[in-house]
Scaffold this motif. Structure first.
Motif, PDB file in Angstrom:
ATOM      1  N   GLY A   1       0.798  -1.219   0.000  1.00  0.00           N
ATOM      2  CA  GLY A   1       0.000   0.000   0.000  1.00  0.00           C
ATOM      3  C   GLY A   1       0.831   1.269   0.000  1.00  0.00           C
ATOM      4  O   GLY A   1       0.272   2.364   0.028  1.00  0.00           O
ATOM      5  N   LYS A   2       2.165   1.119  -0.066  1.00  0.00           N
ATOM      6  CA  LYS A   2       3.042   2.293   0.010  1.00  0.00           C
ATOM      7  C   LYS A   2       4.043   2.349  -1.140  1.00  0.00           C
ATOM      8  O   LYS A   2       5.038   3.055  -1.062  1.00  0.00           O
ATOM      9  CB  LYS A   2       3.772   2.308   1.351  1.00  0.00           C
ATOM     10  CG  LYS A   2       2.816   2.407   2.541  1.00  0.00           C
ATOM     11  CD  LYS A   2       3.543   2.427   3.860  1.00  0.00           C
ATOM     12  CE  LYS A   2       2.546   2.538   5.015  1.00  0.00           C
ATOM     13  NZ  LYS A   2       3.218   2.580   6.325  1.00  0.00           N
ATOM     14  N   LEU A   3       3.744   1.604  -2.195  1.00  0.00           N
ATOM     15  CA  LEU A   3       4.613   1.597  -3.374  1.00  0.00           C
ATOM     16  C   LEU A   3       3.865   2.076  -4.614  1.00  0.00           C
ATOM     17  O   LEU A   3       4.152   1.670  -5.742  1.00  0.00           O
ATOM     18  CB  LEU A   3       5.187   0.194  -3.602  1.00  0.00           C
ATOM     19  CG  LEU A   3       6.025  -0.377  -2.450  1.00  0.00           C
ATOM     20  CD1 LEU A   3       6.549  -1.766  -2.809  1.00  0.00           C
ATOM     21  CD2 LEU A   3       7.172   0.552  -2.090  1.00  0.00           C
ATOM     22  N   GLY A   4       2.911   2.954  -4.410  1.00  0.00           N
ATOM     23  CA  GLY A   4       2.173   3.531  -5.512  1.00  0.00           C
ATOM     24  C   GLY A   4       1.375   2.492  -6.270  1.00  0.00           C
ATOM     25  O   GLY A   4       1.014   1.441  -5.748  1.00  0.00           O
ATOM     26  N   SER A   5       1.108   2.781  -7.526  1.00  0.00           N
ATOM     27  CA  SER A   5       0.329   1.861  -8.354  1.00  0.00           C
ATOM     28  C   SER A   5       1.173   0.700  -8.851  1.00  0.00           C
ATOM     29  O   SER A   5       0.638  -0.264  -9.401  1.00  0.00           O
ATOM     30  CB  SER A   5      -0.275   2.613  -9.546  1.00  0.00           C
ATOM     31  OG  SER A   5       0.750   3.218 -10.322  1.00  0.00           O
ATOM     32  N   GLY A   6       2.492   0.788  -8.656  1.00  0.00           N
ATOM     33  CA  GLY A   6       3.372  -0.290  -9.071  1.00  0.00           C
ATOM     34  C   GLY A   6       4.550   0.203  -9.884  1.00  0.00           C
ATOM     35  O   GLY A   6       4.835   1.398  -9.937  1.00  0.00           O
ATOM     36  N   ARG A   7       5.261  -0.757 -10.500  1.00  0.00           N
ATOM     37  CA  ARG A   7       6.419  -0.436 -11.323  1.00  0.00           C
ATOM     38  C   ARG A   7       5.970  -0.127 -12.755  1.00  0.00           C
ATOM     39  O   ARG A   7       5.177  -0.829 -13.348  1.00  0.00           O
ATOM     40  CB  ARG A   7       7.404  -1.615 -11.309  1.00  0.00           C
ATOM     41  CG  ARG A   7       8.719  -1.310 -12.042  1.00  0.00           C
ATOM     42  CD  ARG A   7       8.794  -1.985 -13.374  1.00  0.00           C
ATOM     43  NE  ARG A   7       8.547  -3.405 -13.246  1.00  0.00           N
ATOM     44  CZ  ARG A   7       7.690  -4.056 -14.009  1.00  0.00           C
ATOM     45  NH1 ARG A   7       6.990  -3.434 -14.963  1.00  0.00           N
ATOM     46  NH2 ARG A   7       7.507  -5.364 -13.848  1.00  0.00           N
ATOM     47  N   ALA A   8       6.470   0.948 -13.287  1.00  0.00           N
ATOM     48  CA  ALA A   8       6.065   1.400 -14.622  1.00  0.00           C
ATOM     49  C   ALA A   8       6.225   0.292 -15.656  1.00  0.00           C
ATOM     50  O   ALA A   8       7.242  -0.410 -15.694  1.00  0.00           O
ATOM     51  CB  ALA A   8       6.894   2.619 -15.030  1.00  0.00           C
ATOM     52  N   ASN A   9       5.204   0.135 -16.492  1.00  0.00           N
ATOM     53  CA  ASN A   9       5.225  -0.787 -17.628  1.00  0.00           C
ATOM     54  C   ASN A   9       4.920   0.047 -18.862  1.00  0.00           C
ATOM     55  O   ASN A   9       3.780   0.411 -19.126  1.00  0.00           O
ATOM     56  CB  ASN A   9       4.181  -1.893 -17.456  1.00  0.00           C
ATOM     57  CG  ASN A   9       4.209  -2.916 -18.588  1.00  0.00           C
ATOM     58  OD1 ASN A   9       4.444  -2.584 -19.744  1.00  0.00           O
ATOM     59  ND2 ASN A   9       3.963  -4.168 -18.242  1.00  0.00           N
ATOM     60  N   LEU A  10       5.954   0.362 -19.631  1.00  0.00           N
ATOM     61  CA  LEU A  10       5.782   1.326 -20.714  1.00  0.00           C
ATOM     62  C   LEU A  10       4.997   0.761 -21.892  1.00  0.00           C
ATOM     63  O   LEU A  10       4.293   1.504 -22.590  1.00  0.00           O
ATOM     64  CB  LEU A  10       7.148   1.846 -21.179  1.00  0.00           C
ATOM     65  CG  LEU A  10       7.668   3.071 -20.424  1.00  0.00           C
ATOM     66  CD1 LEU A  10       7.766   2.812 -18.937  1.00  0.00           C
ATOM     67  CD2 LEU A  10       9.013   3.520 -20.971  1.00  0.00           C
ATOM     68  N   GLU A  11       5.079  -0.541 -22.105  1.00  0.00           N
ATOM     69  CA  GLU A  11       4.279  -1.129 -23.176  1.00  0.00           C
ATOM     70  C   GLU A  11       2.789  -1.023 -22.856  1.00  0.00           C
ATOM     71  O   GLU A  11       1.987  -0.574 -23.690  1.00  0.00           O
ATOM     72  CB  GLU A  11       4.649  -2.600 -23.375  1.00  0.00           C
ATOM     73  CG  GLU A  11       3.816  -3.275 -24.459  1.00  0.00           C
ATOM     74  CD  GLU A  11       4.083  -4.758 -24.576  1.00  0.00           C
ATOM     75  OE1 GLU A  11       3.562  -5.366 -25.540  1.00  0.00           O
ATOM     76  OE2 GLU A  11       4.799  -5.325 -23.719  1.00  0.00           O
ATOM     77  N   THR A  12       2.418  -1.421 -21.647  1.00  0.00           N
ATOM     78  CA  THR A  12       1.012  -1.315 -21.240  1.00  0.00           C
ATOM     79  C   THR A  12       0.554   0.128 -21.263  1.00  0.00           C
ATOM     80  O   THR A  12      -0.587   0.438 -21.645  1.00  0.00           O
ATOM     81  CB  THR A  12       0.819  -1.912 -19.834  1.00  0.00           C
ATOM     82  OG1 THR A  12       1.351  -3.236 -19.803  1.00  0.00           O
ATOM     83  CG2 THR A  12      -0.651  -1.951 -19.447  1.00  0.00           C
ATOM     84  N   PHE A  13       1.440   1.025 -20.880  1.00  0.00           N
ATOM     85  CA  PHE A  13       1.144   2.466 -20.881  1.00  0.00           C
ATOM     86  C   PHE A  13       0.785   2.942 -22.279  1.00  0.00           C
ATOM     87  O   PHE A  13      -0.262   3.569 -22.500  1.00  0.00           O
ATOM     88  CB  PHE A  13       2.369   3.198 -20.337  1.00  0.00           C
ATOM     89  CG  PHE A  13       2.344   4.692 -20.461  1.00  0.00           C
ATOM     90  CD1 PHE A  13       1.203   5.431 -20.161  1.00  0.00           C
ATOM     91  CD2 PHE A  13       3.488   5.381 -20.857  1.00  0.00           C
ATOM     92  CE1 PHE A  13       1.206   6.825 -20.262  1.00  0.00           C
ATOM     93  CE2 PHE A  13       3.500   6.752 -20.955  1.00  0.00           C
ATOM     94  CZ  PHE A  13       2.361   7.473 -20.669  1.00  0.00           C
ATOM     95  N   LEU A  14       1.633   2.638 -23.257  1.00  0.00           N
ATOM     96  CA  LEU A  14       1.372   3.084 -24.633  1.00  0.00           C
ATOM     97  C   LEU A  14       0.130   2.414 -25.213  1.00  0.00           C
ATOM     98  O   LEU A  14      -0.643   3.048 -25.937  1.00  0.00           O
ATOM     99  CB  LEU A  14       2.591   2.817 -25.513  1.00  0.00           C
ATOM    100  CG  LEU A  14       3.645   3.921 -25.641  1.00  0.00           C
ATOM    101  CD1 LEU A  14       3.032   5.159 -26.297  1.00  0.00           C
ATOM    102  CD2 LEU A  14       4.255   4.301 -24.304  1.00  0.00           C
ATOM    103  N   ARG A  15      -0.068   1.146 -24.889  1.00  0.00           N
ATOM    104  CA  ARG A  15      -1.257   0.458 -25.406  1.00  0.00           C
ATOM    105  C   ARG A  15      -2.532   1.053 -24.805  1.00  0.00           C
ATOM    106  O   ARG A  15      -3.544   1.186 -25.493  1.00  0.00           O
ATOM    107  CB  ARG A  15      -1.175  -1.043 -25.080  1.00  0.00           C
ATOM    108  CG  ARG A  15      -0.138  -1.783 -25.899  1.00  0.00           C
ATOM    109  CD  ARG A  15      -0.276  -3.284 -25.777  1.00  0.00           C
ATOM    110  NE  ARG A  15       0.803  -3.975 -26.456  1.00  0.00           N
ATOM    111  CZ  ARG A  15       0.887  -4.156 -27.775  1.00  0.00           C
ATOM    112  NH1 ARG A  15      -0.062  -3.696 -28.549  1.00  0.00           N
ATOM    113  NH2 ARG A  15       1.915  -4.789 -28.310  1.00  0.00           N
TER     114      ARG A  15
END
Length: 440
Positions: free
Chosen positions: A417-431
């Motif tokens: 609950g203290k690590l934000g939404s998670g680790r950035a996933n740039l592929e999922t982000f662009l999609r």
């Protein structure tokens, strides 16, 4: 070379003011744009913000508050002063707010050159990815694979073209091969530390903060190779700085039409002056990435701690660090207010004197997010005016929503609950952005 972690925490810095982006007034006085020039602020222990109108006179304000007016912008309703006076006159008309301008501001910085790894930068690499290897900096292949960078760059073929990213940091090695053809026009460069137009990274290799800005800017370009870097020096060789120059650097970035501002820096106490500058940037549609801090504590440094609650919180992202195994880095701060995680351990990038070196810290994580935003905005050149799916806040929201949750991993359970939404996933982000466009 491993340096003591405490000695490598970055901060906020000094001075130097000018008129509008790309022009410098010839004398130490207020210009038509409302900025002062040749006014170093590091020697002033206090910063003051005032509410002003066009009826106010800078000279009278300077006399009343026993200081120097370094920015006077009645159109926006504020002025900034540097003063040595520990008391303020009663003045309800200008609603003065005083805060410390000390260079003791601590940073969101870095932990060290990773195990002293430094080699000569290899030039002549024309490709980004080849045979599963990141050709620009092969040493980062596993990190960029972790965030799905190769797939993201295929989904964003403009690679950040037309997107200006302002790096408010220790400066850059401006002659480094990594930056050739990637820097904003020279008349936009600015050094708020030495009060000139040469934002070069200055210092001794392997000591203090020297090379920090060179590395962070290089990280952005590894993510978004066609983006434009605006070098703004607001931190000295030791990585420290003052509130006023960081605030002015933010305003300068906005005047130069930056789309993204990266702040790999921070302080242990809230600065209204910096927060106000960030609000002005956000109001202009600029996205801001901020490092969480390197104390390994259950709190965020400022301004990262304001990212989830500020006036324009939807356009500011706080970023912590994870290892290659998606575990929270031991040095990374964490908090229920933290928004995103990104790799921040032994991230290789350009180093002064045309070298390549690795750094660790949340300072390295923030420009990963900045580069991701630039990559996306390169596909949405009219984001500030576009439909909701590609507005700046929508782009930032997609970056957070598309992250891979990591706080359920066994090693991260203490930080759940203290690590934000998670680790950035740039592929999922662009999609997700492309899917959002189709939905309109």
């Amino acid at each position: 070379m491993n340096l003591p972690r405490s000695s490598l925490m970055l901060g906020l810095l000094t001075s130097g003011l000018l008129s509008a982006c790309g022009s410098v007034a010839p004398a130490p006085s207020l210009t038509a744009a409302g900025d002062a020039v040749a006014t170093p602020t590091a020697s002033y222990p206090y910063a003051v913000t005032l509410a002003v109108t066009a009826a106010d006179a800078p000279e009278q304000l300077a006399a009343r508050y026993d200081g120097k007016v370094i920015a006077f912008r009645p159109q926006q309703g504020y002025a900034l002063l540097a003063t040595r006076s520990a008391t303020l006159p009663q003045d309800s008309a200008h609603a003065p707010v005083r805060e410390s301008n000390a260079r003791a501001v601590s940073g969101g910085g870095m932990t060290a050159f990773a195990s002293g790894k430094a080699t000569v930068w290899a030039s002549g690499k024309a490709t980004v990815w080849a045979s599963g290897q990141f050709q620009v900096v092969p040493e980062n292949t596993s990190i960029w694979t972790q965030i799905h960078l190769e797939q993201a760059q295929k989904l964003a073929p403009h690679l950040g073209q037309g997107v200006k990213v302002a790096m408010i940091d220790t400066g850059l090695d401006l002659s480094h091969e990594a930056f050739q053809g990637s820097l904003a026009p020279q008349n936009e460069w600015r050094d708020f530390y030495d009060d000139d137009n040469d934002p070069s990274d200055v210092g001794t290799f392997g000591e203090g903060g020297y090379g920090h800005g060179t590395n962070t800017a290089g990280i952005v370009l590894q993510i978004a190779p066609a983006a434009t870097i605006l070098p703004l020096r607001a931190l000295g060789p030791d990585g420290s700085g003052d509130v006023l120059s960081v605030a002015r650097a933010i305003d300068w970035a906005v005047s130069c039409h930056a789309s993204v501002i990266n702040l790999s820096l921070g302080t242990g106490s809230r600065s209204k002056i910096i927060q106000d500058a960030m609000d002005r940037a956000s109001e202009a549609g600029v996205l801001i990435t901020v490092s969480a801090g390197n104390e390994g504590q259950n709190r965020l440094n400022y301004p990262a701690d304001d990212a989830a609650s500020g006036k324009h919180k939807d356009r500011v992202i706080s970023v912590g660090s994870v290892s290659r195994l998606d575990l929270k880095s031991s040095f990374s701060n964490y908090s229920s207010h933290l928004e995103l995680m990104a790799p921040g351990e032994e991230v290789y990038g350009p180093a002064p004197h045309n070298m390549l070196a690795a750094w660790s810290g949340t300072s390295m994580s923030a420009p990963v997010a900045a580069g991701a935003l630039a990559l996306a905005l390169g596909e949405h050149p009219d984001a500030r005016l576009a439909a909701p799916s590609s507005s700046p806040e929508a782009v930032a929201a997609h970056l957070l929503a598309s992250a891979d949750p990591v706080d359920a991993l066994p090693g991260n359970l203490p930080y759940r609950g203290k690590l934000g939404s998670g680790r950035a996933n740039l592929e999922t982000f662009l999609r997700s952005l492309k899917a959002g466009d189709k939905g309109n």
